[in-house]
Design an enzyme around this catalytic site. Structure first.
Site, PDB file in Angstrom:
ATOM      1  N   ARG A 115       0.846  -1.202   0.000  1.00  0.00           N
ATOM      2  CA  ARG A 115       0.000   0.000   0.000  1.00  0.00           C
ATOM      3  C   ARG A 115       0.876   1.244   0.000  1.00  0.00           C
ATOM      4  O   ARG A 115       1.763   1.378   0.827  1.00  0.00           O
ATOM      5  CB  ARG A 115      -0.909  -0.006   1.235  1.00  0.00           C
ATOM      6  CG  ARG A 115      -1.823   1.188   1.310  1.00  0.00           C
ATOM      7  CD  ARG A 115      -2.973   0.991   2.255  1.00  0.00           C
ATOM      8  NE  ARG A 115      -2.599   1.116   3.662  1.00  0.00           N
ATOM      9  CZ  ARG A 115      -3.472   1.130   4.674  1.00  0.00           C
ATOM     10  NH1 ARG A 115      -4.769   0.983   4.437  1.00  0.00           N
ATOM     11  NH2 ARG A 115      -3.063   1.262   5.912  1.00  0.00           N
ATOM     12  N   CYS A 181      -5.959  14.472  -8.028  1.00  0.00           N
ATOM     13  CA  CYS A 181      -6.301  14.370  -6.604  1.00  0.00           C
ATOM     14  C   CYS A 181      -5.000  14.309  -5.807  1.00  0.00           C
ATOM     15  O   CYS A 181      -4.250  13.341  -5.906  1.00  0.00           O
ATOM     16  CB  CYS A 181      -7.142  13.124  -6.377  1.00  0.00           C
ATOM     17  SG  CYS A 181      -7.408  12.771  -4.655  1.00  0.00           S
ATOM     18  N   GLY A 185      -1.373   8.221  -4.050  1.00  0.00           N
ATOM     19  CA  GLY A 185       0.010   7.818  -3.830  1.00  0.00           C
ATOM     20  C   GLY A 185       0.770   7.576  -5.133  1.00  0.00           C
ATOM     21  O   GLY A 185       0.202   7.113  -6.125  1.00  0.00           O
ATOM     22  N   VAL A 186       2.059   7.869  -5.094  1.00  0.00           N
ATOM     23  CA  VAL A 186       2.920   7.634  -6.255  1.00  0.00           C
ATOM     24  C   VAL A 186       2.978   6.137  -6.608  1.00  0.00           C
ATOM     25  O   VAL A 186       2.949   5.758  -7.776  1.00  0.00           O
ATOM     26  CB  VAL A 186       4.341   8.187  -5.971  1.00  0.00           C
ATOM     27  CG1 VAL A 186       5.388   7.560  -6.881  1.00  0.00           C
ATOM     28  CG2 VAL A 186       4.337   9.701  -6.119  1.00  0.00           C
ATOM     29  N   TYR A 195      -2.961   9.424 -15.034  1.00  0.00           N
ATOM     30  CA  TYR A 195      -3.184  10.513 -15.984  1.00  0.00           C
ATOM     31  C   TYR A 195      -3.735  11.720 -15.236  1.00  0.00           C
ATOM     32  O   TYR A 195      -4.290  11.608 -14.139  1.00  0.00           O
ATOM     33  CB  TYR A 195      -4.178  10.093 -17.073  1.00  0.00           C
ATOM     34  CG  TYR A 195      -5.600  10.269 -16.615  1.00  0.00           C
ATOM     35  CD1 TYR A 195      -6.283  11.447 -16.882  1.00  0.00           C
ATOM     36  CD2 TYR A 195      -6.238   9.305 -15.847  1.00  0.00           C
ATOM     37  CE1 TYR A 195      -7.569  11.647 -16.399  1.00  0.00           C
ATOM     38  CE2 TYR A 195      -7.516   9.492 -15.360  1.00  0.00           C
ATOM     39  CZ  TYR A 195      -8.176  10.663 -15.637  1.00  0.00           C
ATOM     40  OH  TYR A 195      -9.431  10.886 -15.150  1.00  0.00           O
ATOM     41  N   ASN A 481      -5.973   1.742 -13.353  1.00  0.00           N
ATOM     42  CA  ASN A 481      -6.045   2.546 -12.129  1.00  0.00           C
ATOM     43  C   ASN A 481      -7.477   2.866 -11.717  1.00  0.00           C
ATOM     44  O   ASN A 481      -7.695   3.401 -10.634  1.00  0.00           O
ATOM     45  CB  ASN A 481      -5.230   3.835 -12.274  1.00  0.00           C
ATOM     46  CG  ASN A 481      -3.827   3.681 -11.708  1.00  0.00           C
ATOM     47  OD1 ASN A 481      -3.552   2.728 -10.976  1.00  0.00           O
ATOM     48  ND2 ASN A 481      -2.948   4.607 -12.033  1.00  0.00           N
ATOM     49  N   TYR A 482      -8.458   2.539 -12.578  1.00  0.00           N
ATOM     50  CA  TYR A 482      -9.857   2.593 -12.144  1.00  0.00           C
ATOM     51  C   TYR A 482     -10.283   1.158 -11.869  1.00  0.00           C
ATOM     52  O   TYR A 482     -11.188   0.625 -12.493  1.00  0.00           O
ATOM     53  CB  TYR A 482     -10.751   3.226 -13.211  1.00  0.00           C
ATOM     54  CG  TYR A 482     -10.557   4.721 -13.374  1.00  0.00           C
ATOM     55  CD1 TYR A 482      -9.789   5.450 -12.462  1.00  0.00           C
ATOM     56  CD2 TYR A 482     -11.157   5.405 -14.424  1.00  0.00           C
ATOM     57  CE1 TYR A 482      -9.625   6.820 -12.600  1.00  0.00           C
ATOM     58  CE2 TYR A 482     -10.997   6.777 -14.566  1.00  0.00           C
ATOM     59  CZ  TYR A 482     -10.224   7.474 -13.656  1.00  0.00           C
ATOM     60  OH  TYR A 482     -10.069   8.830 -13.801  1.00  0.00           O
TER      61      TYR A 482
HETATM   62  C1  LIG Z   1      -9.948  10.334  -4.978  1.00  0.00           C
HETATM   63  C2  LIG Z   1      -9.236   9.627  -6.112  1.00  0.00           C
HETATM   64  C3  LIG Z   1      -8.834  10.370  -7.215  1.00  0.00           C
HETATM   65  C4  LIG Z   1      -8.142   9.757  -8.265  1.00  0.00           C
HETATM   66  N1  LIG Z   1      -7.748  10.515  -9.331  1.00  0.00           N
HETATM   67  C5  LIG Z   1      -7.043   9.939 -10.325  1.00  0.00           C
HETATM   68  C6  LIG Z   1      -6.570  10.691 -11.439  1.00  0.00           C
HETATM   69  O1  LIG Z   1      -6.772  11.900 -11.520  1.00  0.00           O
HETATM   70  N2  LIG Z   1      -5.861  10.053 -12.403  1.00  0.00           N
HETATM   71  C7  LIG Z   1      -5.602   8.709 -12.323  1.00  0.00           C
HETATM   72  O2  LIG Z   1      -4.910   8.177 -13.205  1.00  0.00           O
HETATM   73  N3  LIG Z   1      -6.057   7.971 -11.306  1.00  0.00           N
HETATM   74  C8  LIG Z   1      -6.758   8.553 -10.308  1.00  0.00           C
HETATM   75  N4  LIG Z   1      -7.189   7.785  -9.267  1.00  0.00           N
HETATM   76  C9  LIG Z   1      -6.869   6.355  -9.250  1.00  0.00           C
HETATM   77  C10 LIG Z   1      -5.476   6.151  -8.695  1.00  0.00           C
HETATM   78  O3  LIG Z   1      -4.505   6.534  -9.658  1.00  0.00           O
HETATM   79  C11 LIG Z   1      -5.249   4.661  -8.392  1.00  0.00           C
HETATM   80  O4  LIG Z   1      -6.187   4.231  -7.452  1.00  0.00           O
HETATM   81  C12 LIG Z   1      -3.838   4.418  -7.897  1.00  0.00           C
HETATM   82  O5  LIG Z   1      -3.517   3.056  -8.064  1.00  0.00           O
HETATM   83  C13 LIG Z   1      -3.694   4.827  -6.455  1.00  0.00           C
HETATM   84  O6  LIG Z   1      -2.375   4.717  -6.010  1.00  0.00           O
HETATM   85  P1  LIG Z   1      -2.126   4.615  -4.431  1.00  0.00           P
HETATM   86  O7  LIG Z   1      -0.698   4.414  -4.215  1.00  0.00           O
HETATM   87  O8  LIG Z   1      -2.799   5.761  -3.760  1.00  0.00           O
HETATM   88  O9  LIG Z   1      -3.007   3.342  -4.093  1.00  0.00           O
HETATM   89  P2  LIG Z   1      -2.764   1.963  -3.322  1.00  0.00           P
HETATM   90  O10 LIG Z   1      -4.146   1.552  -2.940  1.00  0.00           O
HETATM   91  O11 LIG Z   1      -1.766   2.106  -2.256  1.00  0.00           O
HETATM   92  O12 LIG Z   1      -2.188   1.010  -4.447  1.00  0.00           O
HETATM   93  C14 LIG Z   1      -2.874   0.708  -5.643  1.00  0.00           C
HETATM   94  C15 LIG Z   1      -2.281  -0.547  -6.276  1.00  0.00           C
HETATM   95  O13 LIG Z   1      -0.889  -0.380  -6.509  1.00  0.00           O
HETATM   96  C16 LIG Z   1      -0.129  -1.313  -5.751  1.00  0.00           C
HETATM   97  N5  LIG Z   1       1.032  -0.618  -5.194  1.00  0.00           N
HETATM   98  C17 LIG Z   1       1.007   0.479  -4.415  1.00  0.00           C
HETATM   99  N6  LIG Z   1       2.238   0.852  -4.092  1.00  0.00           N
HETATM  100  C18 LIG Z   1       3.085  -0.020  -4.673  1.00  0.00           C
HETATM  101  C19 LIG Z   1       4.498  -0.155  -4.685  1.00  0.00           C
HETATM  102  N7  LIG Z   1       5.286   0.695  -4.021  1.00  0.00           N
HETATM  103  N8  LIG Z   1       5.044  -1.185  -5.370  1.00  0.00           N
HETATM  104  C20 LIG Z   1       4.256  -2.062  -6.027  1.00  0.00           C
HETATM  105  N9  LIG Z   1       2.904  -1.976  -6.044  1.00  0.00           N
HETATM  106  C21 LIG Z   1       2.317  -0.960  -5.381  1.00  0.00           C
HETATM  107  C22 LIG Z   1      -1.067  -1.779  -4.669  1.00  0.00           C
HETATM  108  O14 LIG Z   1      -0.689  -3.052  -4.164  1.00  0.00           O
HETATM  109  C23 LIG Z   1      -2.385  -1.785  -5.395  1.00  0.00           C
HETATM  110  O15 LIG Z   1      -2.506  -2.921  -6.205  1.00  0.00           O
HETATM  111  C24 LIG Z   1      -7.881   8.369  -8.206  1.00  0.00           C
HETATM  112  C25 LIG Z   1      -8.309   7.633  -7.106  1.00  0.00           C
HETATM  113  C26 LIG Z   1      -8.992   8.240  -6.068  1.00  0.00           C
HETATM  114  C27 LIG Z   1      -9.464   7.425  -4.888  1.00  0.00           C
END
Ligand SMILES: Cc1cc2nc3c(=O)[nH]c(=O)nc-3n(C[C@H](O)[C@H](O)[C@H](O)COP(=O)(O)OP(=O)(O)OC[C@H]3O[C@@H](n4cnc5c(N)ncnc54)[C@H](O)[C@@H]3O)c2cc1C
Ligand SMILES: *[C@@H]1O[C@H](CO)[C@@H](O)[C@H](O)[C@H]1NC(C)=O
Ligand SMILES: *[C@@H]1O[C@H](CO)[C@@H](O)[C@H](O)[C@H]1NC(C)=O
Ligand SMILES: *[C@@H]1O[C@H](CO)[C@@H](O)[C@H](O)[C@H]1NC(C)=O
Ligand SMILES: *[C@@H]1O[C@H](CO)[C@@H](O)[C@H](O)[C@H]1NC(C)=O
Ligand SMILES: *[C@@H]1O[C@H](CO)[C@@H](O)[C@H](O)[C@H]1NC(C)=O
Length: 538
Positions: A115, A181, A185-186, A195, A481-482
């Site tokens: 995460r 948003c 997370g990266v 995107y 990512n959706y």
């Molecule tokens: C409020 C909101 C706004 C959003 N807006 C956008 C947007 O503008 N554009 C867009 O493209 N997307 C958008 N998203 C979707 C977002 O890009 C994805 O949900 C993205 O995967 C989130 O990354 P995270 O690290 O926060 O999530 P996490 O829930 O931490 O991870 C998502 C996935 O990636 C994996 N992962 C995380 N970190 C790592 C790591 N270090 N190494 C390997 N795997 C890893 C996790 O296991 C999981 O499968 C949005 C989502 C939300 C909830």
């Protein structure tokens, strides 16, 4: 770097003495305490001569366990007692802790969920149907911006708001194309493509990555050179979680003007919204790459008492230039919207991020460093791509359906520009030339309960089904990512299900799926890095 044997062994004895069936009694994970202790032994042993790990280990007995778990739940749909809890949460303070986690997780056959920002729409980064632990990356968040080389090295626990803020702190003419948003997370965002509103000018985030660090299944820390081009390709759009733990990305910064322009204008059906949208679909994907106009489609009250409903279409834009150039472009090619000078706000690129996140544009910029979103909701999302223009009659049928369903919304994000120039095989994300826009289907609600959730999810599925004639087919494309588990899940209890994986895999990655499978098979043949929608092995 001392050998803190005393705290280590006191932690162990506390675990052994105090480990009782967890308070979360409906969780099947609570029965595996002895194997969890050997897992902890392994973690301690593997970090004995490096950085102490004990303060990074949270078992269900730890008073902070629930708050650590909840701290990065970004979809309230998974914040409840019936969702399975992890056996343990590890919050690495150092890369060696990640390495120990990968080695020990395999040795003790405990699934790892990674995460970073926790924004996964299906909670895949912190839930599972098998015993698991969370590797929570929030402590790994260094950012190193180097304007001279126009790059930034960012660890995966960083949020997008932190990235934007730290870039702008060093330069007013640099930025990075990523989501709108700030709390995302990266780690998930970039590994899954990512995107935002500069996509038509610069492509997706993963198009702008020059290096990365990953801990692979053998616990080795690798960079682009040592991991090789195949694995590097896979983790720039194919989802990191199928391949290893991404520690950091090196971003190629892009140029932004000192003054950008934003606007948001809304039109209802009574204000000719359908005609305007019909024109938008021809204009938005083909206009100047500096202009991105998102459309939000919602059902709203047409009358005070709410008896009659209508559809409201909101046009929200970022233009990489001043309002004079924007207005001349709009008046010439999209006069139907009737954009006025008073609708336009000139601001800095960084402040445009606030505007797009519905934050007052004059607010202190430090808001972007806030890791907790302004509000949390119960969510479901789905996605689609449109390749052929939709007729006015088609739109009218869709509005009728949305008004009937009431509780759904759609976001249209125009493609074209740079997106259409980048080859579909450049990174795993394949949706390039020939796409007009992406649809995000959107349901938000505020009430706890499985029945409530089922109701909203079903509404969204109905709308998605209704849209079938208007969207891409063979395959019906979707955006990783959706994340949408309706597209299929693998039976992942240690097993590898190629056929199930192929269904969502081809929707997310089209022909690139096959290359991802080959790379996966090579780098993680026993499928340790797995989740509900990971890349299967051959
Ligand atoms: C409020 C909101 C706004 C959003 N807006 C956008 C947007 O503008 N554009 C867009 O493209 N997307 C958008 N998203 C979707 C977002 O890009 C994805 O949900 C993205 O995967 C989130 O990354 P995270 O690290 O926060 O999530 P996490 O829930 O931490 O991870 C998502 C996935 O990636 C994996 N992962 C995380 N970190 C790592 C790591 N270090 N190494 C390997 N795997 C890893 C996790 O296991 C999981 O499968 C949005 C989502 C939300 C909830
Ligand atoms: C501790 O780790 C070493 C290698 O680092 C290994 O040889 C040894 O067997 C491990 N001990 C235990 C109890 O796991
Ligand atoms: C919980 O974990 C924190 C941080 O690791 C630690 O400081 C604390 O002592 C632990 N509490 C218990 C009850 O184990
Ligand atoms: C998540 O659930 C817990 C326990 O029910 C609750 O205390 C907490 O407020 C919830 N989080 C949010 C953000 O609603
Ligand atoms: C809608 O379009 C009609 C015909 O093109 C036009 O006469 C009318 O003024 C428009 N209404 C609005 C609110 O723009
Ligand atoms: C719309 O109407 C409904 C009644 O159908 C009412 O409950 C709701 O508050 C109204 N919404 C707004 C924004 O006025």
């Amino acid at each position: 770097m001392g050998h803190k044997t005393t705290p280590l062994f006191s932690l162990l004895s506390v675990l052994v003495l105090l480990h009782q069936p967890s308070q979360i009694s409906d969780s099947p994970s609570s029965s595996s305490s002895s194997s969890d202790n050997t897992f902890i032994h392994c973690l301690l042993n593997h970090t004995l001569h490096s950085h102490p790990i004990n303060s990074a280990i949270f078992t269900p007995n730890n008073a902070s366990f629930s708050s650590v778990l909840q701290a990065y739940i970004r979809n309230l749909r998974f914040n409840n007692s019936y969702t399975r809890k992890p056996n343990l949460i590890l919050t690495p303070l150092h890369v060696s802790h990640v390495q120990a986690a990968v080695i020990c997780g395999q040795k003790h056959n405990l699934q790892m969920k990674i995460r970073s920002g926790g924004h996964d729409y299906e909670g895949v980064s912190y839930t599972s149907s098998e015993p698991f632990f969370i590797l929570d990356m929030f402590n790994l968040r260094s950012i190193d911006v180097d304007i001279e080389t126009e790059t930034a090295s960012v660890q995966t626990g960083v949020t997008l708001g932190e990235v934007f803020y730290r870039i702008a702190e060093k330069s007013k003419i640099h930025g990075f194309p990523a989501g709108v948003c700030p709390t995302v997370g990266v780690g998930g965002h970039i590994s899954g493509a990512g995107y935002g509103n500069m996509m038509r000018r610069y492509g997706v985030s993963a198009d702008n990555i020059v290096d990365a660090e990953i801990v692979d299944v053998h616990g080795r820390l690798l960079d682009r050179k040592s991991m090789g081009e195949d694995l590097f390709w896979a983790i720039t759009g194919g989802g990191g979680a199928s391949f290893g733990v991404v520690i950091s990305y090196k971003l190629k910064l892009v140029r932004v003007p000192e003054v950008v322009t934003v606007f948001q204008v809304a039109r209802t059906l009574e204000q000719n919204a359908t005609d305007i949208l019909y024109k938008w679909q021809h204009f938005a994907p083909s206009t100047d790459n500096d202009l991105f106009i998102r459309v939000i489609i919602e059902v709203v009250n047409a009358t005070q008492n709410g008896e009659k409903k209508t559809v409201r279409i909101t046009f929200i834009a970022l233009f990489l230039g001043d309002s004079k150039r924007l207005l001349s472009l709009m008046n010439q090619d999209f006069p139907e919207l009737g954009l006025k000078k008073s609708d336009c706000i000139e601001t800095s690129w960084l402040r445009s991020v606030l505007f797009w996140d519905n934050i007052v544009i004059t607010a202190p910029l430090e808001i972007l460093l806030n890791r907790v979103p302004q509000s949390l909701r119960y969510l479901k999302r789905k996605s689609d791509y449109v390749k052929e223009p939709i007729s006015k009659e088609g739109f009218e049928r869709i509005w009728k359906k949305m008004i009937e369903l009431r509780d759904t919304a759609m976001y249209f994000n125009p493609y074209g520009g740079r997106m259409a120039e980048i080859p579909a095989t450049a990174i795993p994300f394949p949706h390039r030339a020939g796409y007009l826009w992406k649809i995000q289907y959107h349901a938000n609600w505020n009430e706890e309960g499985k029945e409530v959730a089922d109701y909203y999810i079903e509404q969204l599925r109905k709308l998605h089904k209704f849209m079938t004639p208007y969207v891409s087919k063979n395959p019906r494309a979707a955006y990783l990512n959706y994340k949408d588990l309706d597209l299929g899940i693998t039976n992942h209890n240690g097993k590898n299900c190629y056929q199930e994986g192929r269904v969502y895999g081809v929707m997310y990655f089209k022909a690139n799926f096959h290359r991802l499978v080959q790379i996966k098979t090579k780098v993680d043949p026993h499928n340790y890095f797995r989740n509900e929608q990971s890349i299967p092995t051959l």
